[in-house]
Design a protein around this motif. Structure first.
Motif, short mmCIF file in Angstrom:
data_model
loop_
_atom_site.label_atom_id
_atom_site.label_comp_id
_atom_site.label_asym_id
_atom_site.label_seq_id
_atom_site.Cartn_x
_atom_site.Cartn_y
_atom_site.Cartn_z
N LYS A 87 0.83 -1.21 0.00
CA LYS A 87 0.00 0.00 0.00
C LYS A 87 0.86 1.26 0.00
O LYS A 87 0.47 2.29 -0.57
N ARG A 88 2.03 1.18 0.63
CA ARG A 88 2.89 2.35 0.75
C ARG A 88 3.88 2.46 -0.41
O ARG A 88 4.69 3.40 -0.44
N GLY A 89 3.83 1.52 -1.33
CA GLY A 89 4.76 1.55 -2.46
C GLY A 89 6.17 1.13 -2.10
O GLY A 89 7.12 1.44 -2.82
N ILE A 90 6.32 0.40 -0.99
CA ILE A 90 7.63 -0.09 -0.58
C ILE A 90 7.84 -1.47 -1.20
O ILE A 90 7.00 -2.35 -1.06
N LYS A 91 8.95 -1.66 -1.87
CA LYS A 91 9.23 -2.95 -2.50
C LYS A 91 9.62 -3.97 -1.43
O LYS A 91 10.46 -3.69 -0.57
N VAL A 92 9.02 -5.15 -1.51
CA VAL A 92 9.37 -6.27 -0.62
C VAL A 92 10.20 -7.25 -1.43
O VAL A 92 9.76 -7.75 -2.47
N VAL A 93 11.40 -7.52 -0.96
CA VAL A 93 12.36 -8.35 -1.70
C VAL A 93 12.68 -9.60 -0.90
O VAL A 93 12.88 -9.52 0.32
N ASN A 94 12.71 -10.75 -1.56
CA ASN A 94 13.19 -11.97 -0.89
C ASN A 94 14.20 -12.68 -1.78
O ASN A 94 14.63 -12.13 -2.80
N ALA A 95 14.59 -13.89 -1.39
CA ALA A 95 15.59 -14.66 -2.13
C ALA A 95 14.93 -15.92 -2.66
O ALA A 95 15.10 -17.01 -2.10
N PRO A 96 14.16 -15.81 -3.74
CA PRO A 96 13.36 -16.94 -4.22
C PRO A 96 14.20 -18.16 -4.58
O PRO A 96 15.26 -18.05 -5.20
N ASN A 97 13.70 -19.32 -4.12
CA ASN A 97 14.31 -20.61 -4.46
C ASN A 97 15.69 -20.82 -3.85
O ASN A 97 16.36 -21.81 -4.15
N SER A 98 16.14 -19.91 -3.00
CA SER A 98 17.51 -20.01 -2.48
C SER A 98 17.69 -21.16 -1.51
O SER A 98 18.80 -21.66 -1.32
N ASN A 99 16.59 -21.57 -0.86
CA ASN A 99 16.73 -22.63 0.16
C ASN A 99 16.07 -23.94 -0.25
O ASN A 99 15.94 -24.85 0.57
N ALA A 100 15.66 -24.06 -1.51
CA ALA A 100 14.89 -25.24 -1.92
C ALA A 100 15.69 -26.53 -1.74
O ALA A 100 15.17 -27.53 -1.24
N ASN A 101 16.95 -26.53 -2.16
CA ASN A 101 17.74 -27.76 -2.06
C ASN A 101 17.95 -28.20 -0.61
O ASN A 101 17.74 -29.36 -0.27
N THR A 102 18.35 -27.25 0.22
CA THR A 102 18.68 -27.64 1.60
C THR A 102 17.44 -28.01 2.41
O THR A 102 17.49 -28.94 3.23
N ILE A 103 16.30 -27.33 2.17
CA ILE A 103 15.08 -27.70 2.89
C ILE A 103 14.57 -29.05 2.41
O ILE A 103 14.09 -29.87 3.21
N ALA A 104 14.70 -29.32 1.11
CA ALA A 104 14.29 -30.64 0.61
C ALA A 104 15.15 -31.73 1.24
O ALA A 104 14.63 -32.78 1.66
N GLU A 105 16.45 -31.51 1.33
CA GLU A 105 17.34 -32.49 1.96
C GLU A 105 16.98 -32.68 3.43
O GLU A 105 16.96 -33.81 3.94
N HIS A 106 16.71 -31.57 4.12
CA HIS A 106 16.37 -31.66 5.54
C HIS A 106 15.07 -32.42 5.73
O HIS A 106 14.93 -33.23 6.66
N THR A 107 14.12 -32.17 4.84
CA THR A 107 12.83 -32.87 4.91
C THR A 107 13.02 -34.38 4.77
O THR A 107 12.47 -35.16 5.56
N ILE A 108 13.79 -34.78 3.78
CA ILE A 108 14.03 -36.21 3.56
C ILE A 108 14.81 -36.81 4.72
O ILE A 108 14.55 -37.95 5.14
N SER A 109 15.75 -36.04 5.28
CA SER A 109 16.51 -36.54 6.44
C SER A 109 15.59 -36.81 7.62
O SER A 109 15.69 -37.86 8.28
N LEU A 110 14.69 -35.87 7.90
CA LEU A 110 13.74 -36.07 8.99
C LEU A 110 12.82 -37.26 8.71
O LEU A 110 12.53 -38.07 9.61
N MET A 111 12.39 -37.37 7.46
CA MET A 111 11.50 -38.46 7.07
C MET A 111 12.17 -39.82 7.27
O MET A 111 11.58 -40.75 7.82
N LEU A 112 13.41 -39.92 6.82
CA LEU A 112 14.15 -41.18 6.97
C LEU A 112 14.38 -41.52 8.43
O LEU A 112 14.20 -42.66 8.86
N ASN A 113 14.80 -40.51 9.20
CA ASN A 113 15.06 -40.76 10.62
C ASN A 113 13.81 -41.21 11.35
O ASN A 113 13.86 -42.10 12.19
N LEU A 114 12.68 -40.59 11.02
CA LEU A 114 11.43 -40.94 11.69
C LEU A 114 10.94 -42.32 11.25
O LEU A 114 10.55 -43.15 12.09
N GLN A 115 10.97 -42.59 9.95
CA GLN A 115 10.48 -43.87 9.44
C GLN A 115 11.35 -45.03 9.91
O GLN A 115 10.84 -46.10 10.27
#
Length: 320
Positions: A87-115
């Motif tokens: 609303k104020r015309g302030i640009k909101v910036v993020n780092a798209p896709n920057s963490n996809a690989n590591t979060i996917a790995e962490h997810t699978i690690s948790l899944m394997l450990n739990l299973q």
């Protein structure tokens, strides 16, 4: 370009070097309430850079009328009032896709450990209880059905890795994606999955999405993985589902309140849970990439250059 940039949290050393070596940029630190209030006395702050804890809401924006950019060194934007900034015309910036690989790995690690119940197996040996191996109970992922809630960049990577393990994939998402997996209703995913993994942003629509009703739709003994945001799950309902045996186990990198309010939090202490302290993105490679990408895009915008594609995240309907 002459600009003052306010940091609400520390950044990777490499990102700080970029900021400090850029002429006509002044870095102001506001890492705690005292230093923040001192920083706000400075005139002409052009940008704020934060990570996941620094909150940027309307009251802070009110104190910085010269603000042009709010940058998040990461992906999720729930610590920024995107609507108000738009609303104020302030640009909101993020780092798209920057963490996809590591979060996917962490997810699978948790899944394997739990299973596979690996934490118990590790502890058994460390405590000198080798002969307790006869009591070990675990299972494999091969042949199980993985239900993914949110088929974005991370969800897609998790699906591909899980597929390599021989898992069957289905998903529920706000949009139908170009993936070779069935797009089902939320109820169908919950009812048909042996493991459910969350990869959704936290919004008004997703807060407490996994509540008592949703947990009741899971297969008896199903596993639940959350590397997205803690508040997507009703934690009281989650604890009840674990206690009742309806849920076979929970593994997560996030909680509704971080850090937990008590050391004896029953969810953390529960024998069927594996919880890490929101460290999924904190590998050196990803942390550095998120910070440098955010700094470079912020500097590009301030100097009138084009930032990387899709790094500006505003509500278009509020900026028109």
């Amino acid at each position: 370009m002459s600009a003052k940039i306010l940091l609400l949290e520390t950044l990777a050393e490499e990102a700080m070097e970029i900021l400090e070596s850029t002429e006509e940029v002044e870095v102001i630190m506001g890492l705690d309430e005292s230093s923040l209030q001192a920083a706000l006395k400075s005139n002409d702050i052009s940008a704020i850079i934060t990570r996941g804890k620094g909150q940027v809401r309307a009251p802070l924006m009110d104190q910085i009328p010269s603000l042009k950019i709010i940058a998040r060194a990461g992906v999720g934007l729930d610590n920024i009032d995107v609507n108000e900034a738009s609303k104020r015309g302030i640009k909101v910036v993020n780092a798209p896709n920057s963490n996809a690989n590591t979060i996917a790995e962490h997810t699978i690690s948790l899944m394997l450990n739990l299973q596979r119940n690996l934490f118990t197996a590790f502890t058994m040996v460390k405590e000198g209880r080798w002969n307790d191996r006869g009591k070990y109970v675990g299972d494999e992922l091969h042949g199980k059905t993985l239900g993914i809630l949110g088929m974005g960049n991370i969800g897609k990577k998790v699906a591909r890795i899980a597929e390599a393990f021989g898992m069957k994939i289905c998903y529920w998402s706000a949009f139908k994606e170009a993936v070779p997996y069935p797009n089902l209703s939320l109820q169908e995913v919950l009812e048909n999955s042996d493991v459910v993994s969350l990869h959704l942003p936290l919004t008004q629509d997703t807060e407490n999405l996994i509540n008592e009703n949703a947990l009741g739709q899971l297969k008896p003994g199903a596993l639940l993985i959350n590397t997205a945001r803690g508040k997507i799950i009703d934690q009281k309902a989650l604890l009840n589902a674990l206690d009742s045996g309806k849920l076979g186990g929970f593994a997560g990198d996030v909680l509704a309140v971080e850090p937990p309010e008590a050391d004896d939090d029953p969810l953390i202490k529960h024998p069927k849970t594996l919880i890490t302290a929101h460290v999924g993105s904190l590998t050196k490679t990803t942390y550095t990439q998120m910070c440098t990408m955010t700094v470079e895009n912020t500097l590009a915008i301030l100097s009138g250059r084009e930032p990387m594609e899709n790094c500006i995240f505003n509500r278009k309907e509020l900026t028109e």
